[in-house]
Design an enzyme around this catalytic site. Sequence first.
Site, mmCIF file in Angstrom:
data_model
loop_
_atom_site.group_PDB
_atom_site.id
_atom_site.type_symbol
_atom_site.label_atom_id
_atom_site.label_comp_id
_atom_site.label_asym_id
_atom_site.label_seq_id
_atom_site.Cartn_x
_atom_site.Cartn_y
_atom_site.Cartn_z
ATOM 1 N N LYS A 26 0.928 -1.109 0.434
ATOM 2 C CA LYS A 26 -0.385 -0.321 -0.478
ATOM 3 C C LYS A 26 1.048 1.235 -0.004
ATOM 4 O O LYS A 26 0.229 2.327 -0.661
ATOM 5 C CB LYS A 26 -0.955 -0.220 1.333
ATOM 6 C CG LYS A 26 -1.800 1.422 0.995
ATOM 7 C CD LYS A 26 -2.567 1.378 2.738
ATOM 8 C CE LYS A 26 -1.580 1.739 3.576
ATOM 9 N NZ LYS A 26 -2.228 2.124 4.694
ATOM 10 N N ASP A 53 -7.759 1.816 -0.408
ATOM 11 C CA ASP A 53 -6.900 2.954 -0.612
ATOM 12 C C ASP A 53 -6.252 3.538 -1.656
ATOM 13 O O ASP A 53 -6.366 4.308 -2.438
ATOM 14 C CB ASP A 53 -6.035 2.565 0.164
ATOM 15 C CG ASP A 53 -6.205 3.166 2.263
ATOM 16 O OD1 ASP A 53 -7.665 3.032 2.439
ATOM 17 O OD2 ASP A 53 -5.315 3.282 3.002
ATOM 18 N N ASN A 95 -10.308 7.010 4.684
ATOM 19 C CA ASN A 95 -9.628 6.786 6.161
ATOM 20 C C ASN A 95 -8.210 6.907 5.130
ATOM 21 O O ASN A 95 -7.293 5.590 6.420
ATOM 22 C CB ASN A 95 -10.193 6.153 6.708
ATOM 23 C CG ASN A 95 -9.182 6.247 7.952
ATOM 24 O OD1 ASN A 95 -9.208 7.175 8.508
ATOM 25 N ND2 ASN A 95 -9.377 4.913 9.253
ATOM 26 N N GLY A 97 -5.071 7.636 4.553
ATOM 27 C CA GLY A 97 -3.964 8.094 4.869
ATOM 28 C C GLY A 97 -2.991 8.490 3.871
ATOM 29 O O GLY A 97 -1.972 10.212 3.586
ATOM 30 N N SER A 172 3.546 11.710 12.667
ATOM 31 C CA SER A 172 3.163 10.874 11.103
ATOM 32 C C SER A 172 4.169 11.030 10.550
ATOM 33 O O SER A 172 4.627 12.689 10.355
ATOM 34 C CB SER A 172 1.853 10.492 11.031
ATOM 35 O OG SER A 172 2.002 9.933 9.822
ATOM 36 N N SER A 173 5.196 10.408 10.476
ATOM 37 C CA SER A 173 6.577 10.306 8.940
ATOM 38 C C SER A 173 5.460 10.566 8.082
ATOM 39 O O SER A 173 5.615 11.348 6.944
ATOM 40 C CB SER A 173 6.522 9.353 8.675
ATOM 41 O OG SER A 173 5.801 8.094 8.871
ATOM 42 N N SER A 204 9.005 6.554 12.365
ATOM 43 C CA SER A 204 9.055 5.073 11.368
ATOM 44 C C SER A 204 9.372 5.837 10.084
ATOM 45 O O SER A 204 9.370 6.122 9.089
ATOM 46 C CB SER A 204 7.521 5.581 10.899
ATOM 47 O OG SER A 204 6.535 5.297 11.807
ATOM 48 N N ASP A 326 3.628 -0.448 12.183
ATOM 49 C CA ASP A 326 1.725 -0.914 11.730
ATOM 50 C C ASP A 326 2.137 -3.101 12.072
ATOM 51 O O ASP A 326 1.253 -3.606 12.484
ATOM 52 C CB ASP A 326 1.754 -0.668 10.244
ATOM 53 C CG ASP A 326 1.559 0.160 10.081
ATOM 54 O OD1 ASP A 326 1.011 1.044 11.070
ATOM 55 O OD2 ASP A 326 1.730 0.609 9.137
ATOM 56 N N LYS A 353 -4.350 6.086 14.144
ATOM 57 C CA LYS A 353 -4.153 5.512 13.411
ATOM 58 C C LYS A 353 -5.361 5.357 12.911
ATOM 59 O O LYS A 353 -6.062 6.059 13.518
ATOM 60 C CB LYS A 353 -3.244 3.944 13.676
ATOM 61 C CG LYS A 353 -1.807 4.463 13.599
ATOM 62 C CD LYS A 353 -1.273 5.054 12.043
ATOM 63 C CE LYS A 353 0.248 4.705 12.451
ATOM 64 N NZ LYS A 353 0.967 4.747 11.198
ATOM 65 N N GLU A 354 -5.814 4.383 12.236
ATOM 66 C CA GLU A 354 -6.914 3.932 11.548
ATOM 67 C C GLU A 354 -8.019 4.199 13.022
ATOM 68 O O GLU A 354 -9.335 4.062 12.840
ATOM 69 C CB GLU A 354 -7.566 2.726 10.959
ATOM 70 C CG GLU A 354 -7.468 3.139 9.944
ATOM 71 C CD GLU A 354 -5.663 3.013 9.168
ATOM 72 O OE1 GLU A 354 -5.117 2.830 8.206
ATOM 73 O OE2 GLU A 354 -4.846 2.911 10.061
ATOM 74 N N ARG A 357 -4.729 2.278 18.350
ATOM 75 C CA ARG A 357 -4.559 0.903 18.584
ATOM 76 C C ARG A 357 -4.774 0.420 19.918
ATOM 77 O O ARG A 357 -4.670 -0.730 20.088
ATOM 78 C CB ARG A 357 -3.706 0.698 17.650
ATOM 79 C CG ARG A 357 -4.243 0.698 15.869
ATOM 80 C CD ARG A 357 -3.184 0.748 15.134
ATOM 81 N NE ARG A 357 -3.895 0.742 13.623
ATOM 82 C CZ ARG A 357 -3.067 0.402 12.579
ATOM 83 N NH1 ARG A 357 -2.244 0.794 12.676
ATOM 84 N NH2 ARG A 357 -3.863 0.344 11.174
ATOM 85 N N HIS A 400 -8.142 -2.740 8.780
ATOM 86 C CA HIS A 400 -8.116 -3.598 8.573
ATOM 87 C C HIS A 400 -7.096 -4.720 9.693
ATOM 88 O O HIS A 400 -6.774 -5.246 9.334
ATOM 89 C CB HIS A 400 -7.487 -3.464 7.413
ATOM 90 C CG HIS A 400 -6.684 -2.318 7.067
ATOM 91 N ND1 HIS A 400 -4.944 -1.850 6.229
ATOM 92 C CD2 HIS A 400 -6.285 -1.187 8.472
ATOM 93 C CE1 HIS A 400 -4.073 -0.896 6.581
ATOM 94 N NE2 HIS A 400 -4.779 -0.439 7.439
ATOM 95 N N ARG A 401 -5.832 -3.484 10.139
ATOM 96 C CA ARG A 401 -5.683 -4.493 10.663
ATOM 97 C C ARG A 401 -5.137 -4.695 12.348
ATOM 98 O O ARG A 401 -4.557 -6.111 12.168
ATOM 99 C CB ARG A 401 -4.160 -3.655 11.302
ATOM 100 C CG ARG A 401 -3.181 -2.770 10.161
ATOM 101 C CD ARG A 401 -1.706 -2.424 10.224
ATOM 102 N NE ARG A 401 -1.242 -1.829 8.383
ATOM 103 C CZ ARG A 401 -0.563 -2.008 7.898
ATOM 104 N NH1 ARG A 401 -1.728 -3.659 7.239
ATOM 105 N NH2 ARG A 401 -0.691 -1.620 6.297
ATOM 106 N N LYS A 426 -9.029 -2.379 2.648
ATOM 107 C CA LYS A 426 -8.943 -1.206 2.776
ATOM 108 C C LYS A 426 -7.410 -1.886 2.009
ATOM 109 O O LYS A 426 -6.741 -0.280 1.215
ATOM 110 C CB LYS A 426 -8.259 -0.890 3.847
ATOM 111 C CG LYS A 426 -7.349 0.546 4.446
ATOM 112 C CD LYS A 426 -7.894 0.715 6.035
ATOM 113 C CE LYS A 426 -6.537 1.969 6.045
ATOM 114 N NZ LYS A 426 -7.425 3.212 5.675
#
Length: 441
Positions: A26, A53, A95, A97, A172-173, A204, A326, A353-354, A357, A400-401, A426
């Site tokens: 992705k 995505d 969603n 990113g 966030s990177s 990250s 992730d 994240k989504e 988490r 999704h994860r 996703k």
Amino acid sequence: MTERTPFLTLPPSVRAAGAVTLPGSKSISNRALLLAALAEGETTLTGLLDSDDTRVMKAALRALGVDLQDDGDGRVRVAGAAAWPQRRADLFLGNAGTAFRPLTAALAVMGGDYRLSGVPRMHERPIGDLVDALRGMGCELAYEARDGYPPLRIAPGSLHPDRPIRVRGSVSSQFLTALLMAAPIAAGRMGRDVVIELDGPLISKPYILITLNLMARFGVAVERDGWERFTIPAGARYRSPGRYAVEGDASSASYFLGLGAVAGGPVRIQGVGADSIQGDLAFADVVQDMGADVRREADALVVQGPVAAQGGRLKAFDRDFNLIPDAAMTAAVLALYADGPCRLRNIASWRVKETDRIAAMHAELARLGARVESDADSLTVHPLAADQWREARIGTYDDHRMAMCFSLAAFGPVPVTILDPDCVAKTYPDYFRDFRHLLQA
């Protein structure tokens, strides 16, 4: 619209073995789509991920006037340009990113009238650091609702970075990735170098290396001074490489690495290997340190481990997962099969994240019967003995994860039910088909 499957029950499994071919990455797919759209000439992308995505990114590029032909089977032809025809658009980016952040930067630098929005969760994911950096360049962006969060409006601006662009990398990177990919557009418009400086630490880092690798493939070499300063030269412009093959998704490989580690194997994972440019390949080191055997080939991984259903145990860990947040979710579920408590550190990025988490993993691991402790940036999971497992319905939070990593709970002694399993679309629509294909009675 296809109706979503409400739940999927996985019965207790004993072993897993066989081969799986990963879908395209992705992270690479959406970066490659954007760079191909900005590059001079036509680019043929192969192995491109087909998921929610990437469909969002392709739809947005088409709405912006980019000539994008989808030939199927992961093959897409993109005719790029440094400036896109549509100077006004209302873009819905779900969603995603990896679509929202880079498109925000590219469109702000190009100039035009745009609105960018997404699902409610996207409107809870911070973007203020990126907006502040773009405003520092002279871009015009406004928040429609809450400051620091989407939806956004972009208006024509006047670029004038008379000093380095500064951006925080601790949230966030993707903010730095977005600025890097948009910088050649700005350099071309102004006729001068663009310098980006990090304000504070960067999380990250492997994802930034993916960005820099792809930019180089599309003709832009970024000068990097450690992780603090990046210079894009005035003459930089994207040029099509002609063809670019997207490698398999290393984050998705983590689930099958975990599967082989806890269910015997051998499991052969095709599409990503020792030649990968993705940092999440480091998850192979995690399962290896937990006691699995991992063989690395150029574009494949083969993993074998103890059989948890027969009493085999993985080695416990206390590990910093800042570089692979992730894939770290998979380690949290593998902790259920360890020989002692496992601690995941430096995972604060999970909060944005989504879903949150850390909170979600804490809740769902506890639902299975595990003792779990968490704080702002860590999670500790205590393993389960055979008589401690509880049959559970695992919430996935439209993440999704969450759905994919909790599939590994199927090697306990009770069934596990995954709610809303179709959320895997996703990034990996066929995940559960591929997962169940490897299960052995």
